[in-house]
Scaffold this active site. Structure first.
Site, PDB file in Angstrom:
ATOM      1  N   CYS A  45       0.255 137.958  12.856  1.00  0.00           N
ATOM      2  CA  CYS A  45       1.662 138.249  12.599  1.00  0.00           C
ATOM      3  C   CYS A  45       2.508 136.976  12.676  1.00  0.00           C
ATOM      4  O   CYS A  45       2.146 136.025  13.359  1.00  0.00           O
ATOM      5  CB  CYS A  45       2.181 139.220  13.639  1.00  0.00           C
ATOM      6  SG  CYS A  45       1.205 140.699  13.786  1.00  0.00           S
ATOM      7  N   ARG A 105      -1.112 132.856   7.024  1.00  0.00           N
ATOM      8  CA  ARG A 105      -1.693 133.480   8.217  1.00  0.00           C
ATOM      9  C   ARG A 105      -2.294 134.843   7.902  1.00  0.00           C
ATOM     10  O   ARG A 105      -3.047 135.379   8.708  1.00  0.00           O
ATOM     11  CB  ARG A 105      -0.609 133.670   9.288  1.00  0.00           C
ATOM     12  CG  ARG A 105      -0.005 132.374   9.783  1.00  0.00           C
ATOM     13  CD  ARG A 105       1.321 132.624  10.465  1.00  0.00           C
ATOM     14  NE  ARG A 105       1.169 133.377  11.683  1.00  0.00           N
ATOM     15  CZ  ARG A 105       1.255 132.857  12.906  1.00  0.00           C
ATOM     16  NH1 ARG A 105       1.531 131.581  13.044  1.00  0.00           N
ATOM     17  NH2 ARG A 105       1.117 133.587  13.964  1.00  0.00           N
ATOM     18  N   TRP A 152       0.201 141.912  10.798  1.00  0.00           N
ATOM     19  CA  TRP A 152      -1.231 142.152  10.589  1.00  0.00           C
ATOM     20  C   TRP A 152      -1.569 143.263  11.570  1.00  0.00           C
ATOM     21  O   TRP A 152      -1.477 143.090  12.778  1.00  0.00           O
ATOM     22  CB  TRP A 152      -2.031 140.884  10.874  1.00  0.00           C
ATOM     23  CG  TRP A 152      -3.494 141.143  10.983  1.00  0.00           C
ATOM     24  CD1 TRP A 152      -4.198 141.344  12.134  1.00  0.00           C
ATOM     25  CD2 TRP A 152      -4.435 141.260   9.920  1.00  0.00           C
ATOM     26  NE1 TRP A 152      -5.512 141.564  11.841  1.00  0.00           N
ATOM     27  CE2 TRP A 152      -5.696 141.527  10.502  1.00  0.00           C
ATOM     28  CE3 TRP A 152      -4.344 141.160   8.528  1.00  0.00           C
ATOM     29  CZ2 TRP A 152      -6.849 141.698   9.743  1.00  0.00           C
ATOM     30  CZ3 TRP A 152      -5.492 141.328   7.782  1.00  0.00           C
ATOM     31  CH2 TRP A 152      -6.719 141.584   8.372  1.00  0.00           C
ATOM     32  N   ASN A 195       4.931 139.839  18.174  1.00  0.00           N
ATOM     33  CA  ASN A 195       3.547 139.390  17.967  1.00  0.00           C
ATOM     34  C   ASN A 195       2.810 139.602  19.274  1.00  0.00           C
ATOM     35  O   ASN A 195       3.375 139.351  20.342  1.00  0.00           O
ATOM     36  CB  ASN A 195       3.480 137.891  17.648  1.00  0.00           C
ATOM     37  CG  ASN A 195       3.925 137.585  16.244  1.00  0.00           C
ATOM     38  OD1 ASN A 195       4.273 138.474  15.484  1.00  0.00           O
ATOM     39  ND2 ASN A 195       3.925 136.300  15.911  1.00  0.00           N
ATOM     40  N   GLY A 196       1.546 139.988  19.197  1.00  0.00           N
ATOM     41  CA  GLY A 196       0.753 140.157  20.413  1.00  0.00           C
ATOM     42  C   GLY A 196       0.326 141.599  20.581  1.00  0.00           C
ATOM     43  O   GLY A 196       0.461 142.421  19.667  1.00  0.00           O
ATOM     44  N   GLU A 240     -27.488 133.510  12.005  1.00  0.00           N
ATOM     45  CA  GLU A 240     -26.093 133.276  11.611  1.00  0.00           C
ATOM     46  C   GLU A 240     -25.862 131.800  11.260  1.00  0.00           C
ATOM     47  O   GLU A 240     -25.191 131.482  10.281  1.00  0.00           O
ATOM     48  CB  GLU A 240     -25.146 133.737  12.726  1.00  0.00           C
ATOM     49  CG  GLU A 240     -23.657 133.534  12.454  1.00  0.00           C
ATOM     50  CD  GLU A 240     -23.139 134.252  11.217  1.00  0.00           C
ATOM     51  OE1 GLU A 240     -23.874 135.030  10.589  1.00  0.00           O
ATOM     52  OE2 GLU A 240     -21.978 133.990  10.854  1.00  0.00           O
ATOM     53  N   LYS A 292     -24.551 130.500   7.643  1.00  0.00           N
ATOM     54  CA  LYS A 292     -23.338 129.676   7.489  1.00  0.00           C
ATOM     55  C   LYS A 292     -23.649 128.457   6.635  1.00  0.00           C
ATOM     56  O   LYS A 292     -22.895 128.105   5.737  1.00  0.00           O
ATOM     57  CB  LYS A 292     -22.807 129.203   8.858  1.00  0.00           C
ATOM     58  CG  LYS A 292     -22.104 130.225   9.706  1.00  0.00           C
ATOM     59  CD  LYS A 292     -20.702 130.554   9.284  1.00  0.00           C
ATOM     60  CE  LYS A 292     -20.576 131.664   8.302  1.00  0.00           C
ATOM     61  NZ  LYS A 292     -20.900 133.020   8.658  1.00  0.00           N
ATOM     62  N   GLU A 339     -24.435 129.414   2.819  1.00  0.00           N
ATOM     63  CA  GLU A 339     -23.351 129.963   1.991  1.00  0.00           C
ATOM     64  C   GLU A 339     -22.268 128.929   1.668  1.00  0.00           C
ATOM     65  O   GLU A 339     -21.702 128.981   0.581  1.00  0.00           O
ATOM     66  CB  GLU A 339     -22.756 131.240   2.587  1.00  0.00           C
ATOM     67  CG  GLU A 339     -22.001 131.078   3.865  1.00  0.00           C
ATOM     68  CD  GLU A 339     -21.522 132.409   4.437  1.00  0.00           C
ATOM     69  OE1 GLU A 339     -21.258 133.345   3.685  1.00  0.00           O
ATOM     70  OE2 GLU A 339     -21.393 132.480   5.671  1.00  0.00           O
ATOM     71  N   HIS A 386     -47.588 131.721  11.538  1.00  0.00           N
ATOM     72  CA  HIS A 386     -48.102 132.778  10.662  1.00  0.00           C
ATOM     73  C   HIS A 386     -47.763 132.509   9.201  1.00  0.00           C
ATOM     74  O   HIS A 386     -47.757 133.432   8.399  1.00  0.00           O
ATOM     75  CB  HIS A 386     -47.582 134.134  11.131  1.00  0.00           C
ATOM     76  CG  HIS A 386     -48.021 134.460  12.516  1.00  0.00           C
ATOM     77  ND1 HIS A 386     -49.307 134.852  12.820  1.00  0.00           N
ATOM     78  CD2 HIS A 386     -47.371 134.368  13.706  1.00  0.00           C
ATOM     79  CE1 HIS A 386     -49.420 135.017  14.127  1.00  0.00           C
ATOM     80  NE2 HIS A 386     -48.255 134.721  14.688  1.00  0.00           N
ATOM     81  N   LYS A 390     -14.909 137.869  -0.337  1.00  0.00           N
ATOM     82  CA  LYS A 390     -14.625 138.161   1.072  1.00  0.00           C
ATOM     83  C   LYS A 390     -15.013 139.593   1.427  1.00  0.00           C
ATOM     84  O   LYS A 390     -15.482 139.863   2.513  1.00  0.00           O
ATOM     85  CB  LYS A 390     -13.138 137.911   1.345  1.00  0.00           C
ATOM     86  CG  LYS A 390     -12.740 138.067   2.801  1.00  0.00           C
ATOM     87  CD  LYS A 390     -13.350 136.986   3.671  1.00  0.00           C
ATOM     88  CE  LYS A 390     -13.114 137.207   5.152  1.00  0.00           C
ATOM     89  NZ  LYS A 390     -14.097 136.474   5.965  1.00  0.00           N
TER      90      LYS A 390
HETATM   91  C1  F6R Z   1     -20.863 135.683   5.808  1.00  0.00           C
HETATM   92  C2  F6R Z   1     -20.063 136.886   5.609  1.00  0.00           C
HETATM   93  C3  F6R Z   1     -20.746 138.100   5.091  1.00  0.00           C
HETATM   94  C4  F6R Z   1     -20.159 139.364   5.736  1.00  0.00           C
HETATM   95  C5  F6R Z   1     -20.743 140.618   5.034  1.00  0.00           C
HETATM   96  C6  F6R Z   1     -20.255 141.886   5.683  1.00  0.00           C
HETATM   97  O1  F6R Z   1     -20.083 134.621   6.267  1.00  0.00           O
HETATM   98  O2  F6R Z   1     -18.886 136.888   5.839  1.00  0.00           O
HETATM   99  O3  F6R Z   1     -22.124 138.040   5.268  1.00  0.00           O
HETATM  100  O4  F6R Z   1     -20.469 139.362   7.090  1.00  0.00           O
HETATM  101  O5  F6R Z   1     -20.401 140.612   3.688  1.00  0.00           O
HETATM  102  O6  F6R Z   1     -18.873 141.985   5.593  1.00  0.00           O
HETATM  103  P1  F6R Z   1     -18.059 142.952   6.538  1.00  0.00           P
HETATM  104  O7  F6R Z   1     -18.219 142.463   7.927  1.00  0.00           O
HETATM  105  O8  F6R Z   1     -16.647 142.862   6.033  1.00  0.00           O
HETATM  106  O9  F6R Z   1     -18.649 144.325   6.363  1.00  0.00           O
END
Ligand code: F6R
Length: 612
Positions: free
Chosen positions: A2, A27, A76, A102-103, A484, A488, A491, A507, A607
Site C-alpha cells: 500500500c 509498488r 494491496w 498501511n500495515g 528452488e 531461480k 529461469e 545412479h 507471472k
Molecule cells: C518461479 C515462479 C513460478 C511460480 C508458479 C506457481 O519463480 O514464480 O514457478 O511459483 O508458476 O505460481 P503461483 O504460486 O502463483 O501458483
C-alpha cells in the site's frame, strides 16, 4: 504494498494526490482512493477498485473534488478482497473522519466486536476501517482529535502508518506510524506525508523520517511532531539526493532485487500477527484437533516455486506431525486419480491464487470430499475464495516474474502451520516447539544481516556466470532448497541447471560431471553434513568446480573441500532453508545481471499461469 500520500497547502490537493499515487504504482496495488476537504464541500471521498486511471477518470483528473487538504492511498488487499468499499480512505460512521492506513492491525477483530457492541456499523471488511471507527468513538468521548488519536494508538496492536483528516480539525493532516514507514515532506506549495519518498520527490527533497509511535500534525504553514505522550520532538531534516527517474522501482535496479531485499520485512509481516504469548495462533484455520485427528492423509499440492515450498514442508511436517505427508505437482495430481477422500487434508500453495493447475487440483480434491486449505498471497483470488480455509502470506505485491519474497513468506507460513497442526495433534515436544518459534522470530533480523553484506555472492556470480550447465546437490532440506535455487538460476539467466538429491548422483547423473562443471553444493543441514560432503568429494574427484553454501559452524570443514564458499547465518534446522535460499536468489540474480538478461521479465514466462 500500500502507498500513502497526504497534502495540505496553497494548491488544490486532488491533482497532487493523484500524481503522488501514480509515482507509487511500482509498488503494486489493487484499488485506490482519495479524500479531500474544503470549507464549502466538506469531506469528499472517492475510491475505486482497479487502476489509478479509473480513479482519475472518476474525479476528472481531480477537478471534481475541491480543497487544499487531502489524503490518498493505493491498496494491496490484506483483509477483505479488492473492492470499492474495501479501498481506502475509510470514513467513520458520521462521515467526519477519513483515514488511510498501511500495515496490519493485529487485534482488529477484538476492537471490531467492542465497537459493534456499541452500535457502530461497518461498511468494509478491513482492519483499517476499525481504526477510523475507533478514532471516532474516542473523539466522541474526549472531543479532542489529538487526544483521540493517542487513545487509539494505545489500543491498537500491529503495524501502521496512518494519515487522518477530520472535518472538525479543518486545516491539518494527522500522521502516525509504527513498524510501517512514513515521512514528512516540507515543500514550497505546502507540506506532505508519504509512505514513500517517490510520491513527493517532484515537490520537495526536504524530508523528515518519522519514528515509531510518533504523531505529526501537518498544516500548510508547518509540521509539529510529538512522542506518543504528546511531548514535542525536534526532528532532523534530510535532503533526498536521488531523482525521479531512480524512483521508478523505489531506487532499486530491478523489481526482483527490490523484492529480495524486502524479504525480512515481508516475513516479519507473515510471522508477527500470528504469534501470541509464545504460541502460533491461526485464527483463519477453522478446523479442530478432532478434525486433524481424522485426517489420515495430507497432501501438499502446488506448481513451480510454490511446489518447492511444499518439498521443504514435506520434510518439516513429517518431523513435526509424525504423519505421512505427500507433495505433488498440481498438474500431475489433478489427473492421477488421487487417493483423496473426506479423511484427507489438501494444502494448496499459490502466490497468485490463480494458477489453473493448482485451482483444478484443489477442485478435484474438494470433489472427492477433502478438506482444502490454501496458502495464498493475493487476497480475494480464485483459489483463496474457493478453499475451505485460507491463510494469506502478506508478502505484498510481487512484480518480478521470478518469485522471491512470495516463496519466502509461503515457506515461513508453512512452518507456522506445521507448528500449529503439530500443536493440535500433540506431536511436538515443548522444547522443540519453543526452540523453532524463538528462532523463527529471530529470522527476519538474521536475514537482514545477511542482506546487509553479500559482496561474496556478487563476486562468485561474476566468477561463474559463464558456465553453461550447473548442478545443485544436497540432501534432505538442502536438496529441497536446491530445487528452488536451480529454478531461480535457469529461469532468469537461461543457464541449464538441475537439482539432485546428492545420494542420487551415483545412479546416473555423475556421468555428466566433467572437468570444470559447476556444482553448487548445499551443506547447511548439519545432521547429514558428513554424508553430503562425501558426495562433494566425489564430484571434486571428477574435476567439478564446487561453489558451496553452508553455515558458520560448518564453514571450516566446507572450505577444505569447496573452491568457493558462501556462508549464511545458522538457525533451527527446520528454518535453515529460509536463510539459504536468499543466497541462491542473489546468486541467480547477479549471474543473470552479468549475462545481460531481462531479469524482471524472463523470456517465455508469465507471472500468473492461468492456462494448462
Ligand atoms: C518461479 C515462479 C513460478 C511460480 C508458479 C506457481 O519463480 O514464480 O514457478 O511459483 O508458476 O505460481 P503461483 O504460486 O502463483 O501458483
Amino acid at each position: 504494498m500500500c502507498g500513502i500520500i497526504g497534502f495540505v497547502g496553497r494548491e488544490q490537493a486532488a491533482p497532487v494526490l493523484l500524481d503522488g499515487l501514480a509515482r507509487m504504482e511500482y509498488r503494486g496495488y489493487d484499488s485506490a482512493g482519495i479524500a479531500v476537504r474544503s470549507e464549502a464541500r466538506g469531506l469528499q471521498v472517492r475510491k475505486t477498485k482497479g487502476r489509478l486511471q479509473a480513479l482519475s477518470d472518476l474525479v476528472h483528473g481531480g477537478a471534481d473534488v475541491e480543497g487544499t487538504l487531502g489524503i490518498g492511498h493505493t491498496r494491496w488487499a490484506t483483509h477483505g478482497e479488492p473492492s470499492d468499499v474495501n479501498a481506502h480512505p475509510h470514513v467513520s460512521e458520521s462521515g467526519n473522519i477519513a483515514l488511510v492506513h498501511n500495515g496490519i492491525i493485529e487485534n482488529y477483530l477484538e476492537i471490531k466486536e467492542f465497537l459493534l457492541c456499541h452500535g457502530v456499523t461497518f461498511t468494509s471488511e478491513t482492519d483499517s476501517e476499525v481504526v477510523a471507527q475507533l478514532l471516532e468513538f474516542h473523539y466522541n468521548e474526549c472531543h479532542n482529535m489529538l487526544e483521540a488519536v493517542g487513545r487509539v494508538l494505545r489500543r491498537i496492536e500491529g503495524s501502521y502508518a496512518l494519515g487522518i483528516i477530520c472535518s472538525d480539525y479543518p486545516n491539518a493532516l494527522i500522521a502516525a506510524r509504527k513498524d510501517s514507514p512514513l515521512i514528512l515532506g516540507y515543500g514550497e506549495m505546502g507540506n506532505f506525508i508519504a509512505s514513500d519518498v517517490t510520491a513527493i520527490i517532484k515537490y520537495t527533497r526536504d524530508v523528515v523520517y518519522m519514528e515509531d509511535r510518533e504523531i505529526a500534525v501537518v498544516t500548510a504553514e508547518g509540521v509539529d511532531v510529538f512522542t506518543s505522550d504528546m511531548t514535542p520532538v525536534v526532528k532532523e531534516h534530510h535532503q533526498v539526493d536521488w531523482d525521479v527517474t531512480a524512483a521508478e522501482k523505489g531506487g532499486y535496479p530491478h523489481f526482483m532485487f527490490k523484492e529480495i531485499m524486502e524479504q525480512p520485512e515481508a516475513i516479519r509481516r507473515t510471522i508477527s500477527p500470528r504469534i501470541r504469548e509464545g504460541r502460533v495462533v491461526l485464527d483463519d484455520v477453522r478446523f479442530t484437533a478432532e478434525d486433524m485427528e481424522k485426517f489420515s492423509r495430507i497432501f501438499i499440492v502446488a506448481c513451480g516455486s510454490s511446489y518447492h515450498v511444499g518439498v521443504v514442508s514435506k520434510y518439516n511436517w513429517q518431523r513435526l506431525l509424525r504423519r505421512s505427508v505427500e507433495v505433488e505437482l498440481a498438474s500431475e495430481f489433478r489427473y492421477s486419480d488421487p487417493l483423496v477422500d473426506e479423511h484427507t487434508l489438501v494444502v494448496v500453495i499459490s502466490q497468485s491464487g490463480e494458477t489453473l493447475d493448482t485451482m483444478a487440483a484443489m477442485r478435484e480434491a474438494k470433489r472427492r470430499g477433502a478438506r482444502t486449505l490454501a496458502i495464498v498471497n493475493v487476497v480475494g483470488s480464485s483459489i483463496a475464495r474457493e478453499a475451505d480455509d485460507v491463510l494469506y502470506t502478506w508478502a505484498g505485491p510481487e512484480i518480478a516474474v521470478a518469485t522471491t519474497k512470495a516463496y519466502s513468506t509461503q515457506l515461513i507460513l508453512m512452518d507456522l502451520l506445521g507448528l500449529y497442526l503439530a500443536d493440535l495433534l500433540g506431536t511436538v515436544e515443548k522444547a522443540e516447539y519453543d526452540s523453532v518459534l524463538t528462532q523463527l522470530q529471530a529470522l527476519p533480523d538474521q536475514m537482514q544481516r545477511f542482506l546487509d553484506g553479500f559482496e561474496d555472492v556478487k563476486y562468485f556470480a561474476s566468477r561463474y556466470f559463464n558456465h553453461n550447465s550447473v548442478f545443485y546437490i544436497g540432501r534432505n532440506l538442502d536438496y529441497a532448497m536446491g530445487l528452488e535455487g536451480s529454478l531461480k538460476l535457469k529461469e532468469i539467466s537461461y543457464i541449464h541447471s538441475e537439482a539432485y538429491a546428492s545420494g542420487e548422483l551415483k545412479h546416473g547423473t555423475i556421468s555428466l560431471i566433467e572437468p570444470g562443471t559447476l556444482v553448487v553444493a548445499l551443506g547447511t543441514h548439519e545432521a547429514l553434513f558428513d554424508k553430503a560432503m562425501s558426495n562433494v568429494v566425489e564430484v571434486k574427484a571428477r574435476g567439478a568446480e564446487v561453489l558451496a553454501l553452508t553455515t558458520e559452524p560448518l564453514r571450516e570443514r566446507m572450505e577444505k573441500i569447496a573452491d568457493a564458499t558462501i556462508v549464511v547465518p545458522r538457525t533451527h534446522p527446520i528454518l535453515q532453508p529460509s536463510l539459504g535460499v536468499v543466497a541462491l536468489q542473489l546468486f541467480a540474480y547477479y549471474v543473470a545481471l552479468q549475462r545481460g538478461c531481462d531479469i524482471d521479465k524472463p523470456r517465455n514466462l508469465a507471472k500468473s499461469v492461468t492456462v494448462e
